[in-house]
Each structure stands twice: as structure tokens, then as C-alpha cells.
Design an enzyme around this catalytic site. Structure first.
Site, PDB file in Angstrom:
ATOM      1  N   SER A 260     -23.539   9.623  -5.804  1.00  0.00           N
ATOM      2  CA  SER A 260     -23.487   8.176  -5.601  1.00  0.00           C
ATOM      3  C   SER A 260     -22.850   7.859  -4.256  1.00  0.00           C
ATOM      4  CB  SER A 260     -22.670   7.513  -6.711  1.00  0.00           C
ATOM      5  OG  SER A 260     -21.284   7.829  -6.540  1.00  0.00           O
ATOM      6  N   LYS A 261     -22.972   6.592  -3.858  1.00  0.00           N
ATOM      7  CA  LYS A 261     -22.345   6.128  -2.624  1.00  0.00           C
ATOM      8  C   LYS A 261     -20.827   6.362  -2.687  1.00  0.00           C
ATOM      9  CE  LYS A 261     -21.488   1.859  -0.071  1.00  0.00           C
ATOM     10  NZ  LYS A 261     -20.067   1.804  -0.387  1.00  0.00           N
ATOM     11  N   ARG A 262     -20.246   6.153  -3.873  1.00  0.00           N
ATOM     12  CA  ARG A 262     -18.794   6.364  -4.021  1.00  0.00           C
ATOM     13  C   ARG A 262     -18.406   7.803  -3.727  1.00  0.00           C
ATOM     14  NH1 ARG A 262     -19.902   2.932  -8.086  1.00  0.00           N
ATOM     15  NH2 ARG A 262     -20.167   4.605  -9.611  1.00  0.00           N
ATOM     16  N   GLY A 264     -19.900   9.785  -1.617  1.00  0.00           N
ATOM     17  CA  GLY A 264     -19.921   9.913  -0.164  1.00  0.00           C
ATOM     18  C   GLY A 264     -18.664   9.347   0.464  1.00  0.00           C
ATOM     19  N   ASP A 265     -18.258   8.143  -0.002  1.00  0.00           N
ATOM     20  CA  ASP A 265     -17.034   7.512   0.513  1.00  0.00           C
ATOM     21  C   ASP A 265     -15.824   8.411   0.248  1.00  0.00           C
ATOM     22  OD1 ASP A 265     -18.576   5.350   1.222  1.00  0.00           O
ATOM     23  OD2 ASP A 265     -18.059   4.152  -0.536  1.00  0.00           O
TER      24      ASP A 265
END
Length: 503
Positions: A260-262, A264-265
């Protein structure tokens, strides 16, 4: 293949394009090109509450950057438009009403308050065969009550009526035979109160209208398959139903769940193809393009995430992927995303790229940092010299800027502790006697000979020379650098370095 291959990538314009979405687009594209078919972009914008301004153009830009532009799209319409679902709105109600008339769907008049109360009463409430007869719909109301509510334009949705005690079975191109127990699937909404279709109805109607032959989509859509299969059957189109392929998930680096994008962050890498700025919040989410990935490398790494050609080959151009791609070689299991491996792909592509291919990108990176390049030939020679040392395109700034501007700072700490007057004298003499006509090999030999004549070990003076020329402990061969800088610039940098180390 008996009928013409027509495949579609159908994203929603709700934000940045996740690398999983790009891989879905890529596999659609590769399959189409392998079979001389058509690759279509269809924008699924029926959920107007989630629509984000600029997201559609962003999707188009991402596909173009990757080199997988569609054959048909909202921007390049063909004979099967419109290519935005919102522009097809009138067609959906007709099919929803047809399903009601044939007993495969029903009107549901339950208000949001009634549904909320029901969910509070039953925490795991599903609107389906076990509960539908307790609700306010055309199955529990009389025909006259239903007619009156419709005549009054009472808010309502249309829901599919899932069958009882039926197995819904199909053959997935990747997974083989897949079966679902219809008893476990709820009566999904097909047409919303605003007259817009949900994904379930729209995707089937659009795929039929666009004569889609094969559907490639992520495995997260597998639970929706029974609804879609039944709609093809209930609308009388079973013989024209496309073949299905549900692609494996792209997993977190540890393999535990979908990336998920999270993630990656949290782990410090992008999951979007290109930078995405949320128009509402102004928040920027980084993308692979702006981080410094070549599109060829990005496409390559996605192409082998969950697919291989049966050999150990890892580096594929887009043309090679088109030639080699086969559904049979797509894995059923999810593929872990490894950012270090992603960077390896980019490094390999940079190393093998021609100077002509890299020059524009490198110039852009240098321009961003205010480094002016006036000599194209020199830039070409520099790129050839340093490209093996670059993993991401911005690395070229560190590796090339010193060829065009004097280093603004020096790694003095690496030199000063062992710096002395004898070394300063050595460098003054080396600069004064520098013969730039010599080859890099002969320059190095003369440098070492002078060091020995001065009672110095060559290793003692090699590092100071590198730092004088480039500012730090990096770069290609020192005497290759000297040759490219030329006599006057090399002498100026040595003089500046001596002053720095003497201070």
C-alpha cells in the site's frame, strides 16, 4: 485465438496510480500486442463522490511515460465510445430494469437510516437471501405499493437477487477452475439512487458494449466475480462473456499483505508511477519517475513481478516483453516488492543506455541544480564515463556536476590530518609540469614517478588530487577526469585545493 483480442485497463480517477495498477495496464497491453489486439483505457468515474480533478490526465500521462499508451481512450476515441462511464449513464438503467423485469434483481427502498439501524442491530449484517425478506423492497411490498413509490420518485436502488444453493463456477486463465457458493454473496447494489451504476453493473455492460475479449484485473476483484458472471448470464450474454485472468497481488517487502501507499511512506520508497499532488490537501506523494527511474526500467521491473519467461532472464525491453509474454507464465502467488531490486533494474538500464538516450534526462537533472552545460560533446563524454556509477538519474548530478563547475566544497577532513608542506610542494610542481597531451595512463605514470622522486608514496597523494578535482571520494579514474577538465582547469583546481588544505 478465434475472436479479435480487445482488452481494457479501467481505473477510477481518484488519485495517484499505484504500481499494481500500472502492472495491470502493462499485462493488458502486452497481451493485446502479443495477439495483434487492441488495448483500451476506460475511465470508471461512476462514483462521483470519489472523483478527483486532474486524476484522469494523470493516468494518461503515466501510461504515456511508461510507453504503453492505449489504442482507444477518452483522448483517442474509437468506434466503441464513450470511454468514460459517466458519459454512458443512460444505458445502465435500461439493463438494471431488464434484470428487475426478469426476476434477477429488485427495487430496494430502504433509507440510509434504516440500513444504519439494521447494521447496529446486526454487526455483520449482509443484505442478501437471509435478510432481504425483512427489508423494504419490491420482494416484500405489494406490486401497487412498488408502483406508487416509483411514481412518486421515491429514492431507491436496484439490487441483484443472488440465487440460493448455487455454485458459480468459471475457468480463470491463471488459476484454473474457480467456484463460489452463491449463498455467501450478498445482494450487491447495481444501480444507485442517483441513477449511476455501481462498478458491478457498469463493468459488465461496458465490457459487452466494447466487445472486450479478455479481462485482466487484480485478484482483489475475485470475490466480485460471481456477481459479474451471473450478470453476463442474466442479461443473456453468457456466450459472449470474456475470458478472465485475476492477477496476483504485489505484496509488501516482507510478503505479509498487499503493498500500500502507507508501506511506501513507512519504508521510504514510492508506490506511485509519477508524483501525485492531491488537489484538495496539496499533499505530494512521490513517484518513480521523479525519483529518477527510467521508464524502461520501471516497466521491466513490473513486467517480471509475478511473471517470468521460464528462464533466468531478468532484463527485458518492452519489445522483448511483448514477444515473450504469455498468460501461462503468470504466477498464482503474490509477488513481493523489493525496492533494492527495483533500483538494481534501474542501474542496469542506465548502464546499458546509450549516451543519446540519457543526455536529455541528465541535462534536466543538472538544470534543476543550476549546473550550466555549454559543451554537448563534453557532456556526452562525461555521461559515458560515469553512467556505470549511477543508480538513479539524480545520481548524475553528483557524478557529473564537477566537470562543469568547480566544487563548491571539499572533503577536507579526509586530507588535512596528513597534509604537509612536502605535499603542497609536490602538487605545485605537478601542476606546473602537467602535460595534458599525455594519455590518462601516461599522466598517471608521470604523477607516480614525481611522487617517488619527492619521497612520497603515490597512494598518499592520489586521494588529495581526487578531492581537489571533484570535492569528495568519488568519481571515475582521476586522470580521466584530468583529461576532460583540461590543463588550465586542472591547474586552477589544484591551486584552490592547496589553499584549502593549507588553511
Amino acid at each position: 485465438m478465434s475472436k479479435e483480442v480487445r482488452v481494457r485497463f479501467a481505473p477510477s480517477p481518484t488519485g495517484g496510480l499505484h504500481l499494481g495498477g500500472v502492472r495491470t495496464a502493462l499485462f493488458n497491453y502486452l497481451f493485446a500486442k502479443k495477439h495483434n489486439g487492441t488495448f483500451i483505457l476506460r475511465v470508471e468515474d461512476t462514483d462521483q463522490t470519489r472523483f478527483v480533478e486532474g486524476a484522469e490526465q494523470y493516468i494518461v500521462d503515466c501510461l504515456e511515460w511508461c510507453g504503453i499508451a492505449p489504442d482507444e481512450s477518452p483522448q483517442k476515441p474509437g468506434a466503441f465510445g464513450p470511454y468514460r462511464q459517466s458519459e454512458r449513464k443512460p444505458s445502465y438503467r435500461q439493463y438494471a430494469e431488464q434484470l428487475v423485469a426478469s426476476g434477477y434483481a429488485y427495487y430496494a427502498f430502504d433509507t440510509s437510516e434504516e440500513l444504519t439501524a439494521k447494521r447496529a442491530e446486526e454487526p455483520n449484517f449482509l443484505y442478501g437471501q437471509k435478510s432481504r425478506m425483512q427489508m423494504r423492497n419490491s420482494l416484500t411490498l405489494t406490486q401497487s405499493e412498488v408502483s406508487e413509490l416509483l411514481a412518486q420518485n421515491a429514492p431507491h436502488v436496484i439490487r441483484i437477487k443472488m440465487p440460493t444453493d448455487e455454485q458459480v463456477t468459471f475457468t480463470d486463465m491463471i488459476r484454473g477452475v474457480v467456484s463460489f457458493d452463491a449463498n455467501l454473496v450478498d445482494d450487491k447494489v447495481l444501480l444507485k439512487a442517483d441513477g449511476m451504476p455501481t462498478y458491478h453493473l457498469a463493468v459488465v455492460v461496458d465490457d459487452k458494449a466494447m466487445e472486450i475479449s479478455h479481462i485482466f484485473r487484480g485478484e482483489e476483484w475475485l470475490p466480485s466475480a460471481p456477481i459479474h458472471l451471473l450478470l453476463w448470464k442474466y442479461l443473456g450474454w453468457a456466450d459472449e462473456m470474456p475470458a478472465w485472468a485475476h492477477l496476483p497481488l504485489i505484496l509488501k517487502p516482507d510478503g505479509n499483505g498487499k503493498l500500500s501507499k502507507r508501506d511506501g511512506d513507512r519504508l521510504g520508497f514510492p508506490v506511485y508511477a509519477m508524483d501525485w499532488t492531491d488537489p484538495k490537501t496539496g499533499d505530494l506523494t512521490k513517484g518513480f519517475k521523479e525519483l529518477g527511474f527510467m521508464p524502461e526500467a520501471f516497466v521491466n521491473l513490473l513486467g517480471v513481478l509475478g511473471w517470468n519467461d521460464g528462464t533466468d532472464k531478468e532484463i527485458f525491453s518492452l519489445e522483448e516483453l511483448k514477444a515473450s509474454f504469455s498468460v501461462e507464465r503468470i504466477s498464482k502467488a503474490g509477488a513481493k516488492f523489493d525496492f533494492e531490486k527495483a533500483k538494481w533494474f534501474n542501474h542496469e538500464w542506465i548502464k546499458s543506455a546509450s549516451v543519446e538516450c540519457l543526455a536529455l534526462s541528465v541535462r534536466k537533472e543538472l538544470d534543476k541544480e543550476g549546473v550550466e552545460v555549454r559543451d554537448e560533446q563534453k557532456l556526452a563524454e562525461v555521461i559515458e564515463m560515469v553512467k556505470d556509477r549511477c543508480t538513479l538519474l539524480p545520481d548524475f548530478v553528483t557524478q557529473t556536476a564537477y566537470f562543469f563547475v568547480t566544487p563548491p566544497a571539499y572533503d577536507s577532513a579526509a586530507v588535512k590530518p596528513k597534509w604537509n608542506a612536502e605535499k603542497a610542494d609536490f602538487f605545485n610542481e605537478f601542476a606546473n609540469t602537467l602535460n595534458i597531451e599525455l594519455s590518462a595512463v601516461d599522466l598517471e605514470a608521470s604523477f607516480k614517478a614525481l611522487a617517488e622522486a619527492k619521497g612520497l608514496k603515490p597512494g598518499e597523494v592520489m586521494l588529495p588530487l581526487r578531492i581537489m578535482l571533484v570535492g569528495g571520494k568519488f568519481g571515475p579514474g582521476v586522470f580521466d577526469i584530468v583529461k576532460l577538465l583540461g590543463k588550465e582547469e586542472t591547474q586552477n583546481r589544484i591551486a584552490k585545493g592547496i589553499a584549502e588544505f593549507n588553511s
